[in-house]
Design a protein around this motif. Sequence first.
Motif, short mmCIF file in Angstrom:
data_model
loop_
_atom_site.label_atom_id
_atom_site.label_comp_id
_atom_site.label_asym_id
_atom_site.label_seq_id
_atom_site.Cartn_x
_atom_site.Cartn_y
_atom_site.Cartn_z
N ASP A 71 3.81 -0.20 6.78
CA ASP A 71 2.80 -0.39 7.80
C ASP A 71 3.73 -0.32 9.15
O ASP A 71 3.45 -1.21 9.96
CB ASP A 71 2.19 -1.82 7.76
CG ASP A 71 1.01 -1.85 6.55
OD1 ASP A 71 0.49 -0.86 6.62
OD2 ASP A 71 0.84 -3.05 6.37
N GLY A 72 4.88 0.53 9.18
CA GLY A 72 5.68 0.81 10.56
C GLY A 72 6.70 -0.28 10.74
O GLY A 72 7.39 -0.10 11.51
N SER A 73 6.94 -1.05 9.69
CA SER A 73 8.05 -2.15 9.63
C SER A 73 9.09 -1.99 8.43
O SER A 73 8.18 -1.78 7.32
CB SER A 73 7.62 -3.51 10.02
OG SER A 73 6.94 -3.70 11.14
N HIS B 44 0.77 -1.18 -0.18
CA HIS B 44 -0.09 0.17 -0.04
C HIS B 44 0.84 1.16 0.07
O HIS B 44 1.71 1.50 0.79
CB HIS B 44 -0.73 0.01 1.20
CG HIS B 44 -1.71 -1.28 1.50
ND1 HIS B 44 -2.83 -1.66 0.71
CD2 HIS B 44 -1.44 -2.21 2.42
CE1 HIS B 44 -3.26 -2.79 1.16
NE2 HIS B 44 -2.45 -3.26 2.20
N ILE B 45 0.93 2.14 -1.14
CA ILE B 45 1.70 3.18 -1.18
C ILE B 45 1.34 4.25 -0.08
O ILE B 45 2.18 4.83 0.41
CB ILE B 45 1.71 3.83 -2.49
CG1 ILE B 45 2.70 4.72 -2.71
CG2 ILE B 45 0.22 4.40 -2.83
CD1 ILE B 45 4.12 4.44 -2.64
N GLN B 46 -0.03 4.23 0.16
CA GLN B 46 -0.26 5.28 1.39
C GLN B 46 -0.01 4.75 2.83
O GLN B 46 -0.07 5.60 3.73
CB GLN B 46 -1.88 5.58 1.27
CG GLN B 46 -2.10 6.15 -0.02
CD GLN B 46 -3.47 6.37 -0.14
OE1 GLN B 46 -4.38 5.36 -0.19
NE2 GLN B 46 -3.97 7.65 -0.32
N GLN B 47 0.54 3.44 2.79
CA GLN B 47 1.02 3.01 4.16
C GLN B 47 2.67 2.74 4.10
O GLN B 47 3.02 2.15 4.87
CB GLN B 47 0.39 2.00 4.71
CG GLN B 47 -1.13 2.07 4.80
CD GLN B 47 -1.75 0.78 5.00
OE1 GLN B 47 -1.27 -0.16 5.23
NE2 GLN B 47 -3.08 0.80 4.79
N THR B 48 3.42 3.47 3.27
CA THR B 48 4.61 3.35 2.90
C THR B 48 5.51 4.66 3.29
O THR B 48 4.89 5.67 3.07
CB THR B 48 5.03 2.97 1.48
OG1 THR B 48 4.19 1.86 1.06
CG2 THR B 48 6.35 2.95 1.03
N CYS B 49 6.70 4.36 4.04
CA CYS B 49 7.47 5.66 4.56
C CYS B 49 8.88 5.30 4.14
O CYS B 49 9.20 4.02 4.08
CB CYS B 49 7.13 5.71 5.82
SG CYS B 49 8.19 7.06 6.36
N LEU B 50 9.59 6.31 3.70
CA LEU B 50 11.13 6.06 3.47
C LEU B 50 11.93 6.70 4.59
O LEU B 50 11.49 7.85 4.93
CB LEU B 50 11.48 6.97 2.14
CG LEU B 50 10.87 6.24 0.83
CD1 LEU B 50 11.12 7.27 -0.35
CD2 LEU B 50 11.55 4.90 0.47
N LYS B 51 12.98 6.07 5.04
CA LYS B 51 13.81 6.42 5.81
C LYS B 51 15.22 6.60 5.34
O LYS B 51 15.72 5.79 4.47
CB LYS B 51 13.61 5.47 7.14
CG LYS B 51 12.21 5.32 7.90
CD LYS B 51 12.35 6.55 8.50
CE LYS B 51 10.83 6.18 9.32
NZ LYS B 51 10.98 5.17 10.32
#
Length: 283
Positions: free
Chosen positions: A217-219, A166-173
């Motif tokens: 999703d936070g992981s 899900h792109i809307q539940q994706t985050c880049l670090k």
Amino acid sequence: MSPVNSVTVSESNGLTFLDVDNALATARISLFGGHILSFVPKSDNKERLWVSPHAYLNGERPIRGGIPVCWPWFSDDHGREKGALPAHGFLRTQVWKLIGSKDSDSGTTITLSPSFSRAEGFENDCSVTMVVTVGKTMEVSLITENTGVAPFSFNCALHTYFHVEHIQQTCLKGIKGQYKDKLDAWALKETPSPYTITGETDRIHLEPIKTAEIEVDGSVYTEVVSHGNDSLVVWNPWQGAASISDMDLFGYKHMLCVETSLTQGKTLTPGASHTLKQTIIPR
């Protein structure tokens, strides 16, 4: 050349594919474009790459998805009018050759080279080699060597399309510094924090980011390690995918490009070589 036991050769619609299956992972590579289409680590059996269901897999066009090879220029940065030469160079539309393969405890290593590395827009003497190692991780090295008598400059990228649920539940670090925003007349902007994708995104991050993480999703789902790069490109067409003929309307929801890139020009003197390397690490 016959490949090692972990590699099977197949053909479909005029294209030749190398299918890798070893104790650690599976992968698929198209010799058209030297194009990696799949990487599934057996640690979790989850596909790390995204390929459009509407991708041309017949040699008519570059393949949409996986890991396209951009060389010797990125996008339309070839010094001529836009469209005068093929976007992202000419390696992704030619047939590559298998020049070596080997199996080891760490996986399967495949070495490929394009049919030619000199064409309109880049008339320099050089050799290009791609080395792919499929194991617990996938390592992709694009090696450029100046075999001529004069220096030359080039750009290149491993234009990787990562699969996300899900792109809307994706985050880049791990990405920091300034980027050039193609969607805003190349304006210089600061990297957002948190780095989420909420609309069409086309950014060239101008620092040689070595490690970026794709978090879903936070992981942490996948770690992207870069070597030999001067930038990192992040791209998602969002609803603009509807205007791309080889993408479906909602494909943007399941992909994110994080591209290990040289976009600021690399000069090689005679006899010198450069390696652009991306390592995909499942987490």
